[in-house]
Each structure stands twice: as C-alpha cells, then as structure tokens.
Design a protein around this motif. Structure first.
Motif, mmCIF file in Angstrom:
data_model
loop_
_atom_site.group_PDB
_atom_site.id
_atom_site.type_symbol
_atom_site.label_atom_id
_atom_site.label_comp_id
_atom_site.label_asym_id
_atom_site.label_seq_id
_atom_site.Cartn_x
_atom_site.Cartn_y
_atom_site.Cartn_z
ATOM 1 N N ALA A 37 38.350 -91.369 1.668
ATOM 2 C CA ALA A 37 38.339 -89.942 1.347
ATOM 3 C C ALA A 37 37.398 -89.666 0.180
ATOM 4 C CB ALA A 37 39.747 -89.476 0.999
ATOM 5 N N LEU A 38 36.842 -88.467 0.166
ATOM 6 C CA LEU A 38 36.016 -88.061 -0.961
ATOM 7 C C LEU A 38 36.883 -87.942 -2.217
ATOM 8 C CD1 LEU A 38 33.760 -85.342 0.692
ATOM 9 C CD2 LEU A 38 33.088 -87.615 -0.033
ATOM 10 N N PRO A 39 36.288 -88.071 -3.384
ATOM 11 C CA PRO A 39 37.059 -88.090 -4.642
ATOM 12 C C PRO A 39 37.462 -86.682 -5.084
ATOM 13 C CG PRO A 39 34.723 -88.335 -5.113
ATOM 14 C CD PRO A 39 34.847 -88.325 -3.614
ATOM 15 N N LEU A 40 38.515 -86.158 -4.509
ATOM 16 C CA LEU A 40 39.014 -84.849 -4.901
ATOM 17 C C LEU A 40 39.692 -84.926 -6.263
ATOM 18 C CD1 LEU A 40 40.596 -83.745 -1.506
ATOM 19 C CD2 LEU A 40 38.397 -83.014 -2.453
ATOM 20 N N ARG A 41 39.549 -83.881 -7.052
ATOM 21 C CA ARG A 41 40.226 -83.844 -8.344
ATOM 22 C C ARG A 41 41.744 -83.795 -8.137
ATOM 23 N NH1 ARG A 41 37.673 -79.318 -12.166
ATOM 24 N NH2 ARG A 41 37.981 -78.014 -10.320
ATOM 25 N N MET A 63 38.709 -76.093 -0.155
ATOM 26 C CA MET A 63 37.310 -76.001 0.247
ATOM 27 C C MET A 63 36.382 -76.096 -0.966
ATOM 28 S SD MET A 63 37.287 -76.045 3.462
ATOM 29 C CE MET A 63 38.723 -77.112 3.232
ATOM 30 N N ARG A 64 36.779 -75.448 -2.053
ATOM 31 C CA ARG A 64 35.960 -75.529 -3.268
ATOM 32 C C ARG A 64 35.946 -76.958 -3.812
ATOM 33 N NH1 ARG A 64 36.650 -74.568 -8.916
ATOM 34 N NH2 ARG A 64 34.867 -73.485 -9.861
ATOM 35 N N GLU A 65 37.106 -77.604 -3.802
ATOM 36 C CA GLU A 65 37.179 -78.977 -4.305
ATOM 37 C C GLU A 65 36.457 -79.949 -3.379
ATOM 38 O OE1 GLU A 65 38.393 -79.933 -7.326
ATOM 39 O OE2 GLU A 65 38.428 -77.754 -7.615
ATOM 40 N N ALA A 100 33.804 -79.173 -1.610
ATOM 41 C CA ALA A 100 32.382 -78.969 -1.912
ATOM 42 C C ALA A 100 31.983 -79.748 -3.157
ATOM 43 C CB ALA A 100 32.106 -77.470 -2.105
ATOM 44 N N LEU A 101 32.829 -79.684 -4.195
ATOM 45 C CA LEU A 101 32.540 -80.430 -5.422
ATOM 46 C C LEU A 101 32.516 -81.933 -5.151
ATOM 47 C CD1 LEU A 101 32.200 -80.642 -8.489
ATOM 48 C CD2 LEU A 101 34.698 -80.536 -8.695
ATOM 49 N N ALA A 102 33.459 -82.414 -4.357
ATOM 50 C CA ALA A 102 33.511 -83.849 -4.046
ATOM 51 C C ALA A 102 32.270 -84.296 -3.283
ATOM 52 C CB ALA A 102 34.772 -84.146 -3.237
ATOM 53 N N ARG A 103 31.812 -83.479 -2.348
ATOM 54 C CA ARG A 103 30.577 -83.818 -1.616
ATOM 55 C C ARG A 103 29.410 -83.994 -2.585
ATOM 56 N NH1 ARG A 103 29.988 -79.663 3.489
ATOM 57 N NH2 ARG A 103 31.459 -80.637 4.926
ATOM 58 N N ILE A 104 29.320 -83.080 -3.552
ATOM 59 C CA ILE A 104 28.211 -83.142 -4.495
ATOM 60 C C ILE A 104 28.327 -84.379 -5.378
ATOM 61 C CG2 ILE A 104 27.190 -81.971 -6.494
ATOM 62 C CD1 ILE A 104 27.998 -79.315 -5.096
ATOM 63 N N ARG A 105 29.539 -84.714 -5.779
ATOM 64 C CA ARG A 105 29.730 -85.904 -6.616
ATOM 65 C C ARG A 105 29.300 -87.174 -5.886
ATOM 66 N NH1 ARG A 105 35.884 -85.435 -8.241
ATOM 67 N NH2 ARG A 105 35.474 -87.468 -9.215
ATOM 68 N N VAL A 106 29.428 -87.186 -4.557
ATOM 69 C CA VAL A 106 29.073 -88.378 -3.781
ATOM 70 C C VAL A 106 27.642 -88.317 -3.270
ATOM 71 C CG1 VAL A 106 29.591 -89.667 -1.666
ATOM 72 C CG2 VAL A 106 31.460 -88.825 -3.109
ATOM 73 N N LEU A 107 27.234 -87.164 -2.766
ATOM 74 C CA LEU A 107 25.965 -87.060 -2.042
ATOM 75 C C LEU A 107 24.889 -86.268 -2.769
ATOM 76 C CD1 LEU A 107 27.471 -86.322 1.500
ATOM 77 C CD2 LEU A 107 26.661 -88.517 0.613
ATOM 78 N N GLY A 108 25.239 -85.633 -3.886
ATOM 79 C CA GLY A 108 24.275 -84.781 -4.581
ATOM 80 C C GLY A 108 23.257 -85.575 -5.367
ATOM 81 N N LEU A 134 27.656 -76.258 -7.457
ATOM 82 C CA LEU A 134 27.739 -75.774 -6.076
ATOM 83 C C LEU A 134 26.495 -74.977 -5.701
ATOM 84 C CD1 LEU A 134 30.670 -76.754 -6.310
ATOM 85 C CD2 LEU A 134 31.398 -74.616 -5.237
ATOM 86 N N GLU A 135 25.905 -74.323 -6.670
ATOM 87 C CA GLU A 135 24.719 -73.503 -6.409
ATOM 88 C C GLU A 135 23.511 -74.361 -6.037
ATOM 89 O OE1 GLU A 135 23.748 -69.601 -5.867
ATOM 90 O OE2 GLU A 135 25.647 -70.388 -6.632
ATOM 91 N N LEU A 136 23.487 -75.590 -6.501
ATOM 92 C CA LEU A 136 22.319 -76.451 -6.322
ATOM 93 C C LEU A 136 22.216 -77.059 -4.929
ATOM 94 C CD1 LEU A 136 22.485 -78.406 -9.705
ATOM 95 C CD2 LEU A 136 20.845 -76.607 -9.105
#
Length: 584
Positions: free
Chosen positions: A16-20, A276-278, A280-288, A368-370
């Motif tokens: 799983a992605l790293p959700l807060r 959904m917001r979390e 999105a943040l998790a995706r960025i932490r892994v793939l951004g 999230l904007e990036l």
C-alpha cells in the motif's frame, strides 16, 4: 468503476502507498487548517467545464438600466440541457441582510433541468424569490440567493462608467461583487434529491457539483451586470473591465454553523474526500520526481501562497495570527528549499517539525499542484454510498476490540472533566439555524443534535464492557436486543471500521470546541479562499476567485488559478472602445 484501492495496488503492487496515520489526519485542528487544492470541488468543476467545452449562453436577457429583471442562461453540457434562471430585484440597503431568516435579497436564482418556457418561468417567478417560503418541483436542482457587496458593487459600476478600471488593491480587500447567503439542494423545498441528480444527470453527479456551478454562474452574472449598469449609466465614457481584473473577482459566501453538522452526519462521504486527498499525497511521496523544473515551480508557488496570504484581509485576531504564522512558515520553507532536498517525505518531515498546521497543509496543497498527472484522476472518486450497516453476527468481543483500536481517541477523553460535556448542538426554531447551547439551557438538551460521537462511543463502550462481563460469547445482535438505544452508534462504529480514516477525532461537546475548524474543513474541500471569521461561529470567504470566465471556454486552459494574486492593470489602449463591451 475502478476503486481507489485498485489504483493504489496498481501503483505499488502488493504494498500500500504510505498514507498518513488516521490520528494525524482526522485531528480536528488539522482538518481546520486545510487549504484549497487541485481536488477541491471548484477546481474539479472548472476543469470539467473547460475540458468538455460546455456551451453557456444567455437565452433571455431582460434587465433594465438599473440591472433589475430576469436572465436565463442555457447550459449545453455533454449529457443534458439545463437552465440557470436569475431574478434581480431592487433591495433597499436597510433591508439587506445575510442571515438565513432574511426574506428579501438582491438576487435569487435556480438551476433547472431543460429549457424554461413562459409557463414554467412564471411558476419560478412566483416561488424562487421567496426562497424558503416558496416551493419548487424536482426539475430544480439548486436554489440560491445573494446580496450585493456594499463596498464594491456601486464603486465598480462608477469606475467603469467613467471609463476607468477598479482599483485592484481595493478588490483585494473584498474580492467579490455579490455574496451568497445560502445554496440549497438535495431535495430541500421540493427540489430533486441527491439520488435523482447523481443517477440521472452525469454532468452534476459529483458531490456539490450543482451547488458549485450555481455559485460560478452567479460570479459570471455579477461581472456582466456591473458592465450592463455602467454602460447604461454613461454610454459615452463607459469602458469594459479588463479580463484579468474580471478573473480576480470571485463570489462571496457567508457560512455559519449550518455547515458544521454535515461533516458529522456524513462520515462515509467525508472519509472518502479525505482519503482521495491523502492518496494523492501518497502518490506524490512515492512517484513525484524532483528535478529543476519542479523545484522552480515549487518556489513560484511558495511566492504565490505568501502573497495570497498577505493579501487576505481579516479583522479577526485569531485568523490574523494564523495568517502571520503561515507567512513565517513560507519564509522558513524558502530558506529550507534553498538547500537541495531528495524527497517529498524529507520536506514533509521537516514541515511537521518547523511549521504550523496551516503551514504544513499549505505545503501539501502546493505539492498536489505540481503533479496533475498523479492527482486529477482522483476527482472521479469523491462519491460514496452512505449506509451505516449493522453486523449482527459480529461477536461482542470483536466489537469491543474495534472500539479500543479505532476509537482510542474517544476512550482517552475524560467526559467527567469540567466543561467536557458543557456544549450541546441544537436547531433554533426561531432562526432555523444550528446553535450551540450551554448548561444554562438544560431544557434544550432534549432537542439536541446527535453530534457528540466521541461521548456516544464512550457510553457504548462502558455498557458493552458490562454486557461482556456477563455474556462474553454473545453476538452484537444479542447486545442490541439488550441495549436497543445503542443501535445507531454501533452501526456507525462497525461501518467506520471499514473506512481508511473514519470519524473526526474531537469532543464536539467540550466547552472550548471551535466550530470554525469544521466550517473551514468543509469549505477547503469546496475550494474557497480568503477565510475571514466574523466570530467563532461564522465566516466569510471567497469562491472562484481567479477562475476562468465563461468567455474563456474553448480557449487554451492550463488550470493555473491556485491561490490567485492581484493582477497588474494594462495601460489604457488608444484602441479601447465601447465596442469591447459584451453584447446584451
């Protein structure tokens, strides 16, 4: 439909992605520190309109020189034809009242399915201006009303009539020409309920899409109306507003306690929005990925957030302090990113140690904007079926374990402490608005709203422990027979245990509870900005500031109106003429 869990699995395989963690995210103060983001409903609505090129044109424009009369816009969306019907009436300044109990407004409006003929228009004319005192049918999705800004409306009309642009610094103080005082939908007053809208009308099948659309249409009408009045006031000197100035106008909103109970009464939906917001943040932490271009964008967003916050005007001491702290956070962030960082996790950990909650959440909105490619598709997953299901076969021992694990925050509260149960929520019969009561209104407790989830869990847990001591092998069904009044909270506990995030972790009965956190959390999901609390119980804010105009539909669009800034006016052009005004 692909579920968020499937999206998650596709990105990371079995991991799983790293959700807060839930106790961090669902903390009431943190929820009340959120800001607008790419996933806010205003942003997702505008993206959809621009991407699908909705056709929105006035089908009837009957305003007199003072701007009073009737206007009907027809909206051709991909899946249907709709009408936005608006009535503009004279209202004396002494009668202008933003309270829910007001009976007159400058504008009243409705979003309607299909075209509006003369017979139906007359029916709307007899009811829409009455708002709560009228009745409409299920062709109507949304009903709303709005009042002119005393500080801006006449000023802007006079400026345009003289052939001058309004002062951008003045607009920055009050970024709207009208403010709404209520936006009704979901079956109220005879309107179409959410089930009908969400199943039959795909164009408005996302939560609050129809309500947000009405506010967007009101914003665009307000710009058209001031130009119309100014042109008739002084046709020889009138010049239209520059488009960049128009875009800096939003629509005002006054929100009170009426919005707060929604977050408690719709826990599954709120969980979905948060998840959904979390995600999105998790995706960025892994793939951004972080390269020079991303770093430059991030620095530009830092500057934008700093100026936007500095331009926010409020007389509220608490909010002023929050805004000043965000400015300090942005200064600290600027110094931090001057040194290269290797991951977003690294920056998030730094922010949690050095920034306020509002500063931390601002950084998340910037992240999230990036990465629109990692974020925007999640806008399709903001809906959820809201059923609190009872599992009668669950062993009582398992129910007890769920409470101890998922509601440990509620069990940690001492509800016998001074002030811990002093506040109760009720609906005023006189004002028809939610209110907070205290111990001096003991008689009113009989009519209180069931918003004290933490206290209800505590009572359930205590009675459950007593029951288990006598009947350790029983099921929840047997417990419900013995304690039928606990059915509602048990259903909630069992259902929310299936959610990633679940209930807001706060004692809403506490003497010092701050409802503003609830208001701001929901408004942040909507996408508002410029929070201006008028007391601890209601707040003014601005919607759609910086958003595209109707005339921008069909033009190139890069969705770059996050934290909008005051524009720089163009120099007067020798070629500017009255012919630039919109056709009316």
């Amino acid at each position: 439909m692909t579920t968020p869990a499937a999206i998650n699995a596709a990105l990371k395989g079995d991991n799983a992605l790293p959700l807060r963690p839930i106790n961090q995210v669902m903390n009431l103060e943190r929820l009340g520190a959120m800001h607008q983001s790419r996933l806010s409903f205003m942003r997702t609505l505008v993206r959809r309109i621009m991407r699908e090129r909705w056709q929105i044109e006035p089908a009837r424009f009957e305003l007199d020189a003072q701007g009073y009369g009737t206007v009907i816009y027809e909206i051709k969306a991909p899946h249907g034809l709709f009408s936005f019907v608006l009535f503009s009436s004279y209202l004396a300044s002494e009668d202008r009242n933003d309270r829910v109990i007001a009976t007159q407004w400058d504008l009243t409006m409705a979003l309607v399915d299909g075209q509006v003929d003369e017979i139906y228009l007359e029916k709307l004319r007899q009811n829409v201006p009455k708002q709560e005192a009228g009745r409409v049918d299920s062709r109507v999705f949304v009903l709303s009303r709005a009042n002119r800004s005393a500080r801006n409306f006449d000023y802007v009309v006079n400026q345009l009539a003289k052939g001058e642009q309004p002062d951008v610094a003045k607009i920055a103080q009050v970024g709207y020409l009208y403010r709404t005082t209520a936006v009704y939908g979901s079956g109220k007053l005879g309107m179409a309920d959410w089930e009908k809208v969400s199943t039959r009308y795909p164009d408005f099948a996302r939560p609050f899409a129809a309500e947000m659309f009405v506010c967007l249409m009101l914003r665009n009408f307000s710009l058209l109306q001031v130009e119309h009045i100014a042109k008739h006031k002084s046709p020889d000197s009138f010049l239209p507003m520059q488009p960049k100035v128009k875009r800096f106008f939003g629509i005002g909103n006054s929100t009170g306690l009426g919005m707060a109970p929604y977050l408690i009464n719709h826990p599954i939906l709120i969980n979905q929005w948060v998840e959904m917001r979390e995600l999105a943040l998790a995706r960025i932490r892994v793939l951004g990925g972080i390269d020079q271009h991303i770093c430059e964008q991030f620095k530009e967003l830092m500057g934008r957030c700093y100026v936007h916050t500095a331009e926010t005007v409020t007389e509220d001491e608490w909010q002023t302090g929050n805004n000043q702290q965000v400015l300090l956070d942005m200064d600290a962030l600027k110094a931090r990113v001057a040194v290269p960082f290797n991951s977003w996790d690294e920056l998030l950990r730094w922010s949690e140690e050095h920034c306020s909650l509002q500063g931390q959440e601002m950084i998340i909105s910037m992240m999230l904007e990036l990465y629109p490619e990692l974020v925007d598709d999640l806008e399709d997953y903001h809906t959820a079926e809201e059923f609190l299901d009872l599992d009668p076969l669950m062993p009582v021992q398992q129910l007890k374990e769920i409470i101890e694990q998922r509601y440990n925050w509620a069990l940690a509260i001492d509800f016998n402490a001074d002030g811990a149960r002093e506040t109760f929520w009720y609906r005023s019969e006189e004002k028809m608005e939610p209110r907070l009561g205290g111990t001096e209104l003991e008689e009113g407790r009989k009519k209180q709203m069931a918003l004290g989830v933490g206290y209800a869990v505590r009572k359930c847990y205590d009675q459950l422990c007593e029951y288990i001591a006598a009947y350790p092998e029983h099921t929840t069904a047997r417990f419900m027979v013995a304690r039928p009044k606990l059915r509602g909270i048990v259903r909630r506990i069992q259902t929310m245990n299936k959610c990633v995030y679940g209930d807001i972790q706060a004692n809403l009965l506490d003497r010092n509870v701050l409802p503003m956190h609830l208001l701001r959390a929901k408004l942040a999901f909507f996408g508002v900005g410029k929070f201006d609390p008028r007391s601890r119980l209601w707040v003014r804010n601005t919607m759609f500031q910086g958003a595209p105009l109707l005339e921008d539909i069909g033009k190139p669009f890069n969705d770059d109106w996050f934290m909008p800034l005051a524009p720089t006016l163009d120099e007067p052009s020798l070629n500017a003429s009255k012919s630039e005004a919109p056709a009316q």
